[in-house]
Design an enzyme around this catalytic site. Sequence first.
Site, PDB file in Angstrom:
ATOM      1  N   SER A 199      33.114  34.842  34.927  1.00 13.42           N
ATOM      2  CA  SER A 199      32.889  36.065  34.952  1.00 13.42           C
ATOM      3  C   SER A 199      31.680  36.331  35.718  1.00 13.42           C
ATOM      4  O   SER A 199      31.612  36.248  37.015  1.00 13.42           O
ATOM      5  CB  SER A 199      32.761  36.583  33.434  1.00 13.42           C
ATOM      6  OG  SER A 199      32.688  37.833  33.078  1.00 13.42           O
ATOM      7  N   ASP A 266      59.121  36.694  30.821  1.00 12.31           N
ATOM      8  CA  ASP A 266      58.985  35.263  30.472  1.00 12.31           C
ATOM      9  C   ASP A 266      59.690  34.479  31.330  1.00 12.31           C
ATOM     10  O   ASP A 266      59.299  33.396  31.939  1.00 12.31           O
ATOM     11  CB  ASP A 266      59.304  34.841  28.821  1.00 12.31           C
ATOM     12  CG  ASP A 266      59.081  33.616  28.380  1.00 12.31           C
ATOM     13  OD1 ASP A 266      58.677  32.681  29.177  1.00 12.31           O
ATOM     14  OD2 ASP A 266      59.081  33.501  27.246  1.00 12.31           O
ATOM     15  N   ASP A 428      44.270  38.241  33.568  1.00 11.53           N
ATOM     16  CA  ASP A 428      42.743  38.674  32.800  1.00 11.53           C
ATOM     17  C   ASP A 428      42.716  40.055  32.788  1.00 11.53           C
ATOM     18  O   ASP A 428      43.076  40.990  33.461  1.00 11.53           O
ATOM     19  CB  ASP A 428      41.906  38.296  34.023  1.00 11.53           C
ATOM     20  CG  ASP A 428      40.645  38.270  33.730  1.00 11.53           C
ATOM     21  OD1 ASP A 428      40.128  39.225  33.005  1.00 11.53           O
ATOM     22  OD2 ASP A 428      39.683  37.601  34.314  1.00 11.53           O
ATOM     23  N   HIS A 474      40.549  36.498  30.172  1.00  8.40           N
ATOM     24  CA  HIS A 474      39.210  36.410  30.929  1.00  8.40           C
ATOM     25  C   HIS A 474      38.532  35.076  30.434  1.00  8.40           C
ATOM     26  O   HIS A 474      37.793  35.103  29.103  1.00  8.40           O
ATOM     27  CB  HIS A 474      38.534  37.472  30.657  1.00  8.40           C
ATOM     28  CG  HIS A 474      37.226  37.794  31.285  1.00  8.40           C
ATOM     29  ND1 HIS A 474      37.118  37.640  32.901  1.00  8.40           N
ATOM     30  CD2 HIS A 474      36.103  37.983  30.991  1.00  8.40           C
ATOM     31  CE1 HIS A 474      36.089  37.907  33.288  1.00  8.40           C
ATOM     32  NE2 HIS A 474      35.480  38.143  32.218  1.00  8.40           N
TER      33      HIS A 474
HETATM   34 CA   LIG Z   1      57.437  31.556  31.050  1.00  8.20          CA
END
Ligand SMILES: [Ca+2]
Length: 567
Positions: A199, A266, A428, A474
């Site tokens: 960060s 997915d 993030d 993050h």
């Molecule tokens: Ca996957």
Amino acid sequence: MRSYALTAWVATTTALAINSSTTLASLCTTDYIVSTLPSNLTGITIDSTSVTANAVYDAVSTGQASFPDSVYDYCEVNFAYTNTKSLRVQVVYWMPAPGSFKNRYQTQAGAGYATTLPNTRGAGVSYGAATGGTDGGFGSFSTNFDAVALNADGTINNDLYEMFAYQSASECTLVGKAFTSNFYAMGSTKLYTYYQGCSEGGRNAWSQAQNYGAMYDGIIIGAPALRYGQQQVIHLYSNVVEHTLNYYPYPCEIQVIVNETISNCDALDGKIDGVVSRTDLCLLNYNISASLGKPFDCYFNNQGNVSAEGIAVAQKILDGVHKSDGTLAYISYQPSAQFDDATTVYDWDTNTWGLSISQKAGEWIARFLEKQIGATNLPNLDNVTYDTMADWMSQGMWEFPALQTNNPNLAAMRDSGGKILVYHGEVDPSVPTGSSVHFHESIRSLMYPGLSLDESNAEMAPWLQLYLVPGAAHCAPSGAQANGPYPQTNMGVMIDWVENGKVPTTLNATHLGGDNKGANQQLCQWPKRPLWTDGGETLTCVFDQESYETWVYDFNAYLPYLEDPLY
Ligand SMILES: [Ca+2]
Ligand SMILES: *[C@@H]1O[C@H](CO)[C@@H](O)[C@H](O)[C@H]1NC(C)=O
Ligand SMILES: *[C@@H]1O[C@H](CO)[C@@H](O)[C@H](O)[C@H]1NC(C)=O
Ligand SMILES: *[C@@H]1O[C@H](CO)[C@@H](O)[C@H](O)[C@H]1NC(C)=O
Ligand SMILES: *[C@@H]1O[C@H](CO)[C@@H](O)[C@H](O)[C@H]1NC(C)=O
Ligand SMILES: *[C@@H]1O[C@H](CO)[C@@H](O)[C@H](O)[C@H]1NC(C)=O
Ligand SMILES: *[C@@H]1O[C@H](CO)[C@@H](O)[C@H](O)[C@H]1NC(C)=O
């Protein structure tokens, strides 16, 4: 304040023969530490009367994303020095027990506006590295940069700004290296030097690579908050979208949009595991308007069906900040990331959801750009447009150039043999993942002009590598994509690379939670992307041009930036 004649103390140091049976207690005394303080560092005068020493045994670190659980002994050394800016700077060094010290030094970065995170000391100490931190010259370890950034007359404190941007970290390393070498009586033995941060700490890690490359053998950079002028303001973008479109989504509504994105994207990576390892394919193949009308029901004032307005807000956020002339001012988060910045608050008087201004952005704009001493947020978003955002980004970029930290000329680091490992969570929700990709491509095109993508990446990989971390948020795994891996052993990988010449081809990672907790997983090196075959059994790392191009941006809202040929 006394300064010590070098010769006298060198004699004392060498008289004490240090080996693996030397006890921590025998070294962890103020007398011994005073005798090992470096006295000949240019521009640094150490106050020997400020030294404190405290031995700690069986310290336990658990649950850290950036290093494995560990138990270690160390001597905590504190002292202050004065630098060329006449600032008094407090530093802390955590020195491993002599039997565990492995000829390594590491500066451990801070986060947010803090310059040091003491609970991450184990990231170095558990790997046998003396590990350092600094208060930046801000007055104390609990004083953050935002508290001291403005002078009483509302101007920026330039010295402290430079300390925060790059200088205090490099001084911490300079002093830490010399002190470590003396403390362990290393003589001419090589001390390997590292820097690690995520960060803001990742931004500072880049500042070290860009400004002090020759000082480090290895730098580990996580989710860096670089292009600070843009990065701080991007946190406000979701709020400006809501305000402009005059729709404040139900928290449950926006969560359904995220959940639907995860479940629909997915499988695009070849493995159904609740992790969107290919947000690029998600961007190319999934339209979030598919969740229109989906019912949501979290609690009594947080239920309904996903609205066209909610989808419009989410889509506009994903599209990034465009000025009214259509040019791109900055990018946003990847699809399937959480919409943290879009958080709304419930108003019990009107029984509606409303604006909650991002404090990260609000403080930056009010305090650093508008110079309001002590301001912690913007009071409202009256008259704030996408063009206003771009103006704020420009102002930050030109007023705080040292915080942009996007100088792509890393020749000094490369040519001195240094290694750079960059990692960034693919989802993030705080620092856009694409910002690390964009900087990687800036470095590549500046340092290897005229070479093809393959050729230039082949030139870079021996010293600089970027990894996107599937399903990671993050500087940590994401609860919503808990089956994703996380690269917890980066220091081990970096040590192998620097000290044993073992150049990574994939990045070692571990499932820190989820169904396969504890299992190992390798990550693909950019620009290769993960694709599972055999029904999710086998990981392959592939390149495909169409996916690659979703990560390539032209920030054409700005005049060309001096240091970045791709701006
Ligand atoms: Ca996957
Ligand atoms: C300081 O002294 C040490 C020997 O104790 C030497 O190795 C080092 O190079 C010196 N540093 C500078 C900056 O002169
Ligand atoms: C998503 O679908 C909506 C509704 O069909 C359409 O208006 C919009 O253009 C699509 N977005 C993209 C990026 O294709
Ligand atoms: C959501 O949509 C369903 C039909 O799919 C409808 O019966 C229901 O009343 C809607 N709920 C709200 C809160 O609009
Ligand atoms: C917003 O703009 C209007 C019209 O230019 C102006 O009258 C008003 O004072 C502005 N409000 C703020 C908070 O700046
Ligand atoms: C979204 O998915 C998470 C599981 O990751 C679940 O806990 C949560 O209830 C879901 N939220 C909604 C609004 O469906
Ligand atoms: C790679 O990660 C595994 C756990 O997933 C760990 O046991 C191993 O030590 C790591 N390798 C390095 C080089 O740190």
